[in-house]
Design a protein around this motif. Structure first.
Motif, PDB file in Angstrom:
ATOM      1  N   UNK A  70      53.840  23.098  -3.568  1.00 15.69           N
ATOM      2  CA  UNK A  70      53.816  24.424  -4.223  1.00 15.69           C
ATOM      3  C   UNK A  70      54.806  24.459  -5.374  1.00 15.69           C
ATOM      4  N   UNK A  71      56.012  23.932  -5.129  1.00 17.34           N
ATOM      5  CA  UNK A  71      57.041  23.915  -6.184  1.00 17.34           C
ATOM      6  C   UNK A  71      56.611  23.015  -7.335  1.00 17.34           C
ATOM      7  N   UNK A  72      55.970  21.900  -7.001  1.00 13.69           N
ATOM      8  CA  UNK A  72      55.559  20.975  -8.068  1.00 13.69           C
ATOM      9  C   UNK A  72      54.453  21.578  -8.940  1.00 13.69           C
ATOM     10  N   UNK A  73      53.638  22.466  -8.347  1.00  8.00           N
ATOM     11  CA  UNK A  73      52.524  23.044  -9.101  1.00  8.00           C
ATOM     12  C   UNK A  73      52.934  24.279  -9.901  1.00  8.00           C
ATOM     13  N   UNK A  74      53.904  25.032  -9.351  1.00 13.38           N
ATOM     14  CA  UNK A  74      54.261  26.302 -10.002  1.00 13.38           C
ATOM     15  C   UNK A  74      55.589  26.209 -10.760  1.00 13.38           C
ATOM     16  N   UNK A  75      56.606  25.633 -10.137  1.00 15.66           N
ATOM     17  CA  UNK A  75      57.934  25.602 -10.768  1.00 15.66           C
ATOM     18  C   UNK A  75      58.075  24.421 -11.737  1.00 15.66           C
ATOM     19  N   UNK A  76      57.515  23.272 -11.355  1.00 14.35           N
ATOM     20  CA  UNK A  76      57.662  22.066 -12.176  1.00 14.35           C
ATOM     21  C   UNK A  76      57.173  22.248 -13.609  1.00 14.35           C
ATOM     22  N   UNK A  77      55.947  22.743 -13.801  1.00 12.30           N
ATOM     23  CA  UNK A  77      55.449  22.884 -15.176  1.00 12.30           C
ATOM     24  C   UNK A  77      56.284  23.851 -16.026  1.00 12.30           C
ATOM     25  N   UNK A  78      56.993  24.772 -15.367  1.00 15.82           N
ATOM     26  CA  UNK A  78      57.846  25.723 -16.118  1.00 15.82           C
ATOM     27  C   UNK A  78      59.268  25.165 -16.318  1.00 15.82           C
ATOM     28  N   UNK A  79      59.505  23.937 -15.886  1.00 13.43           N
ATOM     29  CA  UNK A  79      60.838  23.304 -15.974  1.00 13.43           C
ATOM     30  C   UNK A  79      61.903  24.131 -15.268  1.00 13.43           C
ATOM     31  N   UNK A  80      61.539  24.660 -14.110  1.00 12.33           N
ATOM     32  CA  UNK A  80      62.502  25.449 -13.330  1.00 12.33           C
ATOM     33  C   UNK A  80      63.195  24.514 -12.353  1.00 12.33           C
ATOM     34  N   UNK A  81      64.537  24.535 -12.382  1.00  9.37           N
ATOM     35  CA  UNK A  81      65.252  23.756 -11.372  1.00  9.37           C
ATOM     36  C   UNK A  81      65.727  24.738 -10.292  1.00  9.37           C
ATOM     37  N   UNK A  82      65.533  24.358  -9.041  1.00  8.45           N
ATOM     38  CA  UNK A  82      65.771  25.295  -7.934  1.00  8.45           C
ATOM     39  C   UNK A  82      67.253  25.314  -7.558  1.00  8.45           C
ATOM     40  N   UNK A  83      67.835  26.519  -7.614  1.00  9.48           N
ATOM     41  CA  UNK A  83      69.237  26.651  -7.221  1.00  9.48           C
ATOM     42  C   UNK A  83      69.447  27.811  -6.256  1.00  9.48           C
ATOM     43  N   UNK A  84      68.379  28.564  -5.971  1.00  5.70           N
ATOM     44  CA  UNK A  84      68.498  29.717  -5.070  1.00  5.70           C
ATOM     45  C   UNK A  84      67.282  29.755  -4.137  1.00  5.70           C
ATOM     46  N   UNK A  85      67.486  30.402  -2.986  1.00  6.87           N
ATOM     47  CA  UNK A  85      66.404  30.447  -2.000  1.00  6.87           C
ATOM     48  C   UNK A  85      65.195  31.236  -2.517  1.00  6.87           C
ATOM     49  N   UNK A  86      65.445  32.256  -3.357  1.00  9.50           N
ATOM     50  CA  UNK A  86      64.322  33.082  -3.817  1.00  9.50           C
ATOM     51  C   UNK A  86      63.293  32.227  -4.558  1.00  9.50           C
ATOM     52  N   UNK A  87      63.774  31.152  -5.223  1.00 10.52           N
ATOM     53  CA  UNK A  87      62.847  30.311  -5.995  1.00 10.52           C
ATOM     54  C   UNK A  87      61.885  29.553  -5.077  1.00 10.52           C
ATOM     55  N   UNK A  88      62.330  29.284  -3.827  1.00 12.17           N
ATOM     56  CA  UNK A  88      61.440  28.609  -2.873  1.00 12.17           C
ATOM     57  C   UNK A  88      60.247  29.492  -2.517  1.00 12.17           C
ATOM     58  N   UNK A  89      60.429  30.826  -2.635  1.00 17.28           N
ATOM     59  CA  UNK A  89      59.336  31.752  -2.299  1.00 17.28           C
ATOM     60  C   UNK A  89      58.430  32.024  -3.492  1.00 17.28           C
ATOM     61  N   UNK A  90      58.867  31.635  -4.689  1.00 14.91           N
ATOM     62  CA  UNK A  90      58.111  32.000  -5.900  1.00 14.91           C
ATOM     63  C   UNK A  90      56.666  31.479  -5.923  1.00 14.91           C
ATOM     64  N   UNK A  91      56.426  30.188  -5.584  1.00 10.47           N
ATOM     65  CA  UNK A  91      55.034  29.712  -5.660  1.00 10.47           C
ATOM     66  C   UNK A  91      54.080  30.549  -4.807  1.00 10.47           C
ATOM     67  N   UNK A  92      54.486  30.852  -3.579  1.00  4.94           N
ATOM     68  CA  UNK A  92      53.622  31.633  -2.684  1.00  4.94           C
ATOM     69  C   UNK A  92      53.451  33.053  -3.214  1.00  4.94           C
ATOM     70  N   UNK A  93      54.536  33.623  -3.730  1.00  6.66           N
ATOM     71  CA  UNK A  93      54.488  34.997  -4.243  1.00  6.66           C
ATOM     72  C   UNK A  93      53.546  35.099  -5.438  1.00  6.66           C
TER      73      UNK A  93
END
Lengths: 409, 150
Positions: free
Chosen positions: A241-264
């Protein structure tokens, strides 16, 4: 029917046990930075945890003594003390990371600063450890932890290019913008996250708490062989999920809320609520398991009475140890040291200390004096020793990689 | 007494050494430029996170509490990366120009992140949605900066 139910509940517990703050944070971070090119590290850690949790559970069921009770007897008090100190320090830091994780999940649900939740969570963990029945505790949080299956639904909804995903998994490569040192540093972080020492302490001691015997070995193997792989599946879903949603936006994960972003992003408000429940359940369940593991390891080393099945007045030293560990862990989080940073350090130091935890398990599981005809098969031994060699390489490489990459880079 | 003062001296030296060790440094232009790019990428990550949150909010995919926490965390991440970089002494004139260039972009990014956080904490849906332009522009500028200097 009773056995099927036992297996089902054990499987649920194992899913919850495999996924904790380490997988939530590190899985998302690795997915966003390396896509699925480090999925192999999770698969490798799965092989290890299945192998060694099965051994630890078998030792406990057959000998009627937890593994680390036998470690002191088999290796002697000095070597066992080194083992105890290393694993206790890591498990204590893990308790802090999990308490921080629960507080962060509550912050996501309420927007009240996580530090305000930390003492409440510490108190809640203590109340559950003190008052709640072992099986109820395991099953409630294991079941609630299943909420994280929603991350797999989100991945399915995202409709990834499965051939590309399969290529990344089966032909892993370092992304062009990452250094080789960072690649292996995060591989070790994922590996350590799946093999945290407390998982074996808890599995072994839990077998005694639940009064397993040799006749329960089928149930034990069912739990291990189905539950942990399902937990790894949830971890891989979070990573994908992170690779599909966060990766293309060049988001590096530093907080727990970001782990929920792909599903949200994909599934909406109700999925977000379900994910937060899953975060809460997994981290709270792991906080209970790690707290108990601290008490188990100390009490078993010193030969004290221990266990949730015993009345607290009969194992006062065990409960005082639990309280002391909880207080220390809660205090650590209240220093405002970022729980996500604690988690990042914990998973890496876990990897460095792995041989200290897993070598004794392998030795005891091979001892015919304790195990009789239930000792390791030649196949288990071959895989076990090969895996131990991997653990030693990982252990030696961890600290240099940490320094070279400046903690991940 | 002498032992106590010697021990205090050793402790003070150790403390100063540790503090000096904690201050980010870059003695030549190359590492300074690399740190500038990493800072731009880190702040871009915070902006991109906010943009995903705003996108979710537009589609009614999120809760007010989540938006409040996420926008605050994004601002914290962006500010931390920016302040760490700005505390580094530029080693030469060229690096100072680079610092000035990035500093302007970081100011714009921090302003966008701050406005989104204020709106998010107030539960002002309209203002959060309105912040998308500033966030997008700041993210694009930092992306260009990172690509131009990497």
């Amino acid at each position: 029917m009773k056995k099927a139910l036992q297996i089902a509940l054990g499987v649920l517990t194992a899913i919850g046990g495999f996924v904790d703050i380490g997988e939530l944070v590190t899985g998302s971070e690795v997915g966003a930075r390396f896509r699925m090119n480090l999925a192999w590290a999770t698969v490798l850690s799965l092989v290890g945890i299945v192998l060694f949790a099965e051994m630890a559970g078998r030792v406990a069921a057959v000998s009627q003594r937890p593994v680390f009770d036998l470690v002191r007897e088999r290796l002697g008090p000095r070597l066992a003390m080194v083992n105890l100190l290393a694993s206790l320090l890591i498990t204590l830091a893990t308790v802090a990371a999990e308490i921080g994780g629960v507080a962060l999940a509550l912050e996501l649900a309420t927007s009240i600063n996580y530090l305000a939740w930390v003492p409440v969570v510490g108190l809640l963990v203590w109340v559950v450890v003190w008052r709640v029945n072992f099986e109820v505790m395991e099953n409630v949080f294991g079941l609630l932890g299943l909420a994280l299956v929603v991350t797999a639904v989100a991945v399915w909804q995202l409709g990834p290019d499965w051939s590309s995903v399969a290529h990344q998994v089966l032909h892993p490569a370092k992304p062009a913008n990452e250094s080789m040192a960072s690649y292996f540093y995060y591989a070790i972080a994922m590996f350590g996250a799946g093999l945290m020492p407390y998982e074996v302490f808890f599995f072994s001691s839990g077998a005694i708490e639940e009064k397993w015997t040799s006749s329960d070995l089928a149930v034990e193997r069912g739990n291990v062989l189905v539950g942990f792989p399902l937990g790894a599946g949830v971890t891989l879903s979070i990573m994908l999920g992170a690779s599909l949603v966060l990766g293309p936006q060049h988001i590096s994960v530093s907080s727990l809320y970001q782990s929920a972003l792909p599903t949200t992003v994909v599934l909406g408000k109700w999925a977000l609520i379900v994910v937060i429940i899953g975060f809460f359940a997994c981290t709270f369940g792991a906080a209970l398991e790690t707290t108990l593991s601290c008490g188990y390891s100390v009490a078993q080393y010193f030969g004290w009475q221990w266990g949730k099945m015993t009345k607290p007045k009969d194992d006062a030293r065990f409960h005082i140890t639990l309280m002391a560990c909880l207080l220390a862990a809660t205090g650590l989080v209240l220093t405002t040291f970022d729980p996500v940073k604690i988690t990042e350090f914990v998973v890496v130091f876990s990897a460095a200390a792995l041989p200290l935890t897993y070598l004794p398990v392998l030795i005891v599981a091979n001892d015919p004096g304790y195990m009789g005809d239930k000792r390791n098969s030649p196949f288990s031994n071959a895989v076990g020793f090969a895996f131990l060699a991997v653990l030693i390489v990982v252990s030696v490489a961890t600290i240099p990689l940490m320094i070279i990459t400046k903690v991940g880079g | 007494m002498r032992r106590v003062s010697r021990a205090a001296g050793v402790l003070a030296t150790a403390a100063v050494t540790l503090l000096v060790g904690c201050v980010p440094t870059a003695r030549t232009a190359g590492p300074y430029s690399a740190k500038a790019v990493r800072t731009a990428e880190a702040v871009h990550s915070a902006l991109a996170s906010d943009l995903l949150v705003v996108r979710s909010l537009r589609r009614h995919h999120t809760t007010a509490a989540y938006v409040s926490v996420a926008t605050s965390a994004a601002e914290d991440d962006g500010s931390a990366a920016a302040s760490t970089f700005l505390a580094i002494q530029p080693p030469d004139d060229q690096s100072e120009q680079l610092r000035d260039e990035l500093s302007d972009l970081l100011d714009a990014a921090e302003s966008a992140l701050g406005d989104t956080r204020i709106a998010g904490r107030r539960g002002d849906r309209g203002a959060v949605l309105a912040s998308v332009d500033a966030l997008t522009k700041a993210a694009a500028d930092l992306d260009h900066f990172a690509q131009a200097h990497s």
